[in-house]
Enzyme design. Structure first.
Site, PDB file in Angstrom:
ATOM      1  N   GLY A 238      -1.274  17.570   6.874  1.00 46.61           N
ATOM      2  CA  GLY A 238      -2.174  16.462   6.575  1.00 46.61           C
ATOM      3  C   GLY A 238      -3.398  16.792   5.753  1.00 46.61           C
ATOM      4  N   GLU A 288       1.563  22.757   9.576  1.00 51.30           N
ATOM      5  CA  GLU A 288       2.680  22.208   8.798  1.00 51.30           C
ATOM      6  C   GLU A 288       2.194  21.604   7.489  1.00 51.30           C
ATOM      7  OE1 GLU A 288       4.198  19.277  11.477  1.00 51.30           O
ATOM      8  OE2 GLU A 288       4.570  20.736  13.070  1.00 51.30           O
ATOM      9  N   GLY A 290       2.024  20.514   3.685  1.00 48.62           N
ATOM     10  CA  GLY A 290       2.919  20.277   2.562  1.00 48.62           C
ATOM     11  C   GLY A 290       2.075  20.101   1.312  1.00 48.62           C
ATOM     12  N   ARG A 291       1.361  18.975   1.273  1.00 47.29           N
ATOM     13  CA  ARG A 291       0.560  18.636   0.100  1.00 47.29           C
ATOM     14  C   ARG A 291      -0.458  19.711  -0.252  1.00 47.29           C
ATOM     15  NH1 ARG A 291      -0.419  13.093  -1.028  1.00 47.29           N
ATOM     16  NH2 ARG A 291      -0.031  12.787   1.187  1.00 47.29           N
ATOM     17  N   ARG A 327       4.274   7.750  -6.621  1.00 49.17           N
ATOM     18  CA  ARG A 327       3.057   7.580  -5.826  1.00 49.17           C
ATOM     19  C   ARG A 327       2.118   6.472  -6.314  1.00 49.17           C
ATOM     20  NH1 ARG A 327      -0.443  10.737  -4.696  1.00 49.17           N
ATOM     21  NH2 ARG A 327      -0.465  10.354  -2.471  1.00 49.17           N
ATOM     22  N   TYR A 331       1.785   3.740  -3.501  1.00 49.53           N
ATOM     23  CA  TYR A 331       0.563   3.800  -2.680  1.00 49.53           C
ATOM     24  C   TYR A 331      -0.689   3.427  -3.464  1.00 49.53           C
ATOM     25  CZ  TYR A 331       3.726   7.178  -0.375  1.00 49.53           C
ATOM     26  OH  TYR A 331       4.802   7.823   0.178  1.00 49.53           O
ATOM     27  N   CYS A 356      10.833  -1.862 -16.400  1.00 49.69           N
ATOM     28  CA  CYS A 356      10.478  -3.280 -16.513  1.00 49.69           C
ATOM     29  C   CYS A 356       9.941  -3.868 -15.221  1.00 49.69           C
ATOM     30  CB  CYS A 356      11.697  -4.061 -16.999  1.00 49.69           C
ATOM     31  SG  CYS A 356      13.224  -3.435 -16.303  1.00 49.69           S
ATOM     32  N   GLU A 357       8.778  -3.359 -14.790  1.00 52.99           N
ATOM     33  CA  GLU A 357       8.041  -3.902 -13.642  1.00 52.99           C
ATOM     34  C   GLU A 357       6.584  -3.620 -13.910  1.00 52.99           C
ATOM     35  OE1 GLU A 357       8.779  -3.033  -9.637  1.00 52.99           O
ATOM     36  OE2 GLU A 357      10.880  -2.517  -9.946  1.00 52.99           O
ATOM     37  N   TYR A 385       5.178  15.564  -3.287  1.00 51.98           N
ATOM     38  CA  TYR A 385       5.665  14.186  -3.233  1.00 51.98           C
ATOM     39  C   TYR A 385       5.832  13.606  -4.643  1.00 51.98           C
ATOM     40  CZ  TYR A 385       4.251  15.099   1.536  1.00 51.98           C
ATOM     41  OH  TYR A 385       4.108  15.687   2.766  1.00 51.98           O
TER      42      TYR A 385
HETATM   43  N1  LLP Z   1       4.300  17.421   9.509  1.00 44.56           N
HETATM   44  C1  LLP Z   1       4.828  16.191   9.727  1.00 44.56           C
HETATM   45  C2  LLP Z   1       5.383  15.897  11.047  1.00 44.56           C
HETATM   46  C3  LLP Z   1       4.841  15.234   8.704  1.00 44.56           C
HETATM   47  O1  LLP Z   1       5.331  14.030   8.931  1.00 44.56           O
HETATM   48  C4  LLP Z   1       4.290  15.547   7.424  1.00 44.56           C
HETATM   49  C5  LLP Z   1       4.283  14.581   6.328  1.00 44.56           C
HETATM   50  C6  LLP Z   1       3.785  16.841   7.249  1.00 44.56           C
HETATM   51  C7  LLP Z   1       3.789  17.743   8.307  1.00 44.56           C
HETATM   52  C8  LLP Z   1       3.201  17.287   5.940  1.00 44.56           C
HETATM   53  O2  LLP Z   1       2.053  16.540   5.630  1.00 44.56           O
HETATM   54  P1  LLP Z   1       1.098  16.965   4.419  1.00 44.56           P
HETATM   55  O3  LLP Z   1       0.492  18.290   4.794  1.00 44.56           O
HETATM   56  O4  LLP Z   1       1.918  17.051   3.196  1.00 44.56           O
HETATM   57  O5  LLP Z   1       0.097  15.877   4.356  1.00 44.56           O
HETATM   58  N2  LLP Z   1       4.849  10.608   0.474  1.00 44.56           N
HETATM   59  C9  LLP Z   1       3.484  10.526   0.919  1.00 44.56           C
HETATM   60  C10 LLP Z   1       3.186  11.537   1.998  1.00 44.56           C
HETATM   61  C11 LLP Z   1       4.087  11.408   3.211  1.00 44.56           C
HETATM   62  C12 LLP Z   1       3.827  12.453   4.284  1.00 44.56           C
HETATM   63  C13 LLP Z   1       4.874  12.425   5.336  1.00 44.56           C
HETATM   64  N3  LLP Z   1       4.739  13.391   6.390  1.00 44.56           N
HETATM   65  C14 LLP Z   1       2.572  10.691  -0.291  1.00 44.56           C
HETATM   66  O6  LLP Z   1       3.064  10.823  -1.406  1.00 44.56           O
HETATM   67  O7  LLP Z   1       1.349  10.651  -0.165  1.00 44.56           O
END
Ligand code: LLP
Length: 431
Positions: A238, A288, A290-291, A327, A331, A356-357, A385
């Site tokens: 997150g 965990e 990701g981003r 994105r 969003y 075309c949107e 993402y």
């Molecule tokens: N752990 C769990 C249980 C999750 O559901 C997620 C992301 C993460 C870790 C990794 O989160 P991060 O560190 O990346 O924030 N597609 C959306 C983001 C969806 C995130 C879903 N879950 C976007 O483009 O902003």
């Protein structure tokens, strides 16, 4: 720090000129910096020094095999959400036996695959799932290690579609029900209770929600440790990144706005906020992200097709579209967009794709340098993402991906061809 910057007025990724990448591999193309991935990983690791941590890269953010190899080489574990992701990590040489398997809808097949590959732990989201995992584990004669995902019901203050820690979300089990779910887990013969997990949302730009969630969890975590001997607490992902002024800041960090002002909220600040709440728990702490790891390690290069003046508006029509980077359309996400050849800001335009949107719009009313047909632009902070959410709307092929490491560049996903795009379609004989 990310590795995208102007050098002699040309945008480079590490030592490689992005205009040359666009020339060589075509556009639209995602470009990733291996050095940035490594820096982000090490920086996060360091910000929690002193704790016993395990970084489980959430590969849903960017699951390219080469990116996974970079992570695996750093010693990363992984946060997996599908059977496909398990297979990807194995392909890339990553350790599934040090990784966790999350998600509200794990299928029986996925559970079995995770068990057969010695998954470190399942992050369980409901009682029926717990019972199913027990059944499958019993069928193959193993014990399934689990942690329950607890929903701490805190507001992460982020976009409604990516907040997950509120009680109205589909995620996890409600805080008050957690003891009952653990009691059930303890009764199931093929379940081994291993930890507890939370994840409150994504693109979180303040420390407060993390702190609130961990504080709320602390008594429960302590109780679970005493009662079931859990060994870890996963505090989820997150961590947000800088989408605005992403280039200028050069930071692998994120902005916080208070009283109109803004300052950087770095991983060090995150570490300083959460570490004191975790230290005395004396547990392994799983993260965990990701981003945070991948987001600012990638850009999407796109070429200008047309510059159109329509009434009092200017449109820069580029060859990337919402199918390549969803994105902004999904969003209303902000991504900074800069030319690969640096120039003075000269006019204001909307930057749009060819689909075309009217939702196929990357930016509205942006100040831009003089822009001509054929110019290449970089959509920043597109490493997470981005490609993973791309699709084929309007029969547009999946874009290419390139990884840069120092002065080397390699295509790590080839651009899809038309033949590949239609390869799974069939016209039945009765037509
Ligand atoms: N752990 C769990 C249980 C999750 O559901 C997620 C992301 C993460 C870790 C990794 O989160 P991060 O560190 O990346 O924030 N597609 C959306 C983001 C969806 C995130 C879903 N879950 C976007 O483009 O902003």
């Amino acid at each position: 720090m990310h590795e995208f910057k102007y050098r002699d007025q040309r945008l480079v990724c590490e030592s490689v000129d992005l205009d040359e990448i666009a020339e060589r591999y075509g556009t639209p193309v995602y470009v990733y910096s291996a050095a940035t991935l490594r820096n982000n990983y090490r920086r996060l690791e360091k910000s929690l020094e002193g704790l016993n941590t395990r970084i489980c890269y959430a590969l849903k953010a960017n699951s390219n095999l080469a990116v996974l190899r970079v992570m695996a080489n750093l010693g990363a574990s992984f946060d997996l959400v599908s059977g496909g992701e398990i297979r990807r990590v194995l392909e890339a040489g990553g350790r599934v036996d040090r990784s966790v398997f999350a998600g509200v809808g794990k299928t029986s097949e996925e559970i079995e695959r995770a068990l057969r590959n010695g998954i470190f732990s399942f992050h369980v989201e409901s009682e029926p799932e717990l019972e199913r995992i027990d059944r499958i584990a019993s069928g193959i004669g193993v014990k399934a290690p689990v942690a329950v995902r607890v929903n701490p019901d805190v507001d992460a203050g982020t976009h409604a579609k990516i907040t997950t820690g509120r009680s109205e979300n589909k995620f996890g089990v409600p805080f008050d029900r957690a003891p009952d779910v653990y009691a059930l887990a303890a009764k199931l013969r093929n379940i081994e209770i291993r930890g507890v997990q939370i994840h409150i949302g994504s693109q979180i730009t303040k420390t407060e929600p993390f702190v609130a969630a961990i504080e709320k969890m602390r008594p429960l975590v302590t109780e679970l440790k005493q009662r079931y001997g859990i060994g870890y607490f996963s505090i989820g992902g997150g961590l947000g990144i800088a989408y605005e002024s992403a280039l200028a800041s050069g930071e692998a960090a994120w902005w916080e706005r208070e009283d109109g002002g803004k300052h950087l909220l770095t991983p060090e600040r995150y570490g300083r906020a959460v570490a004191p709440l975790l230290r005395d728990l004396d547990l392994e702490i799983l993260l965990e992200p990701g981003r945070f790891l991948a987001g600012n390690a990638g850009v999407l290069l796109t070429r200008v097709e047309y510059v159109k003046h329509s009434g009092d508006r200017n449109f820069v029509i580029v060859d990337a579209a919402m199918n390549d980077l969803l994105r902004p359309a999904m969003y209303e996400a902000y991504h900074e967009i800069v030319p690969v050849a640096e120039g003075e800001l000269a006019f204001t335009a909307d930057i749009v794709g060819p689909v075309c949107e009217s939702g196929d719009c990357f930016a509205k009313g942006r100040r831009l340098a003089a822009t001509r047909e054929g110019d290449v632009m970089a959509v920043l902070s597109a490493g997470a993402y981005g490609y993973v959410m791309a699709g084929r709307y309007n029969t547009r092929p999946m874009p290419a991906e390139v990884l840069v490491d120092g002065d080397r560049a390699a295509e790590v996903t080839a651009r899809e061809t038309f033949e590949q795009l239609i390869a799974h379609e069939r016209i039945p004989e009765f037509l």
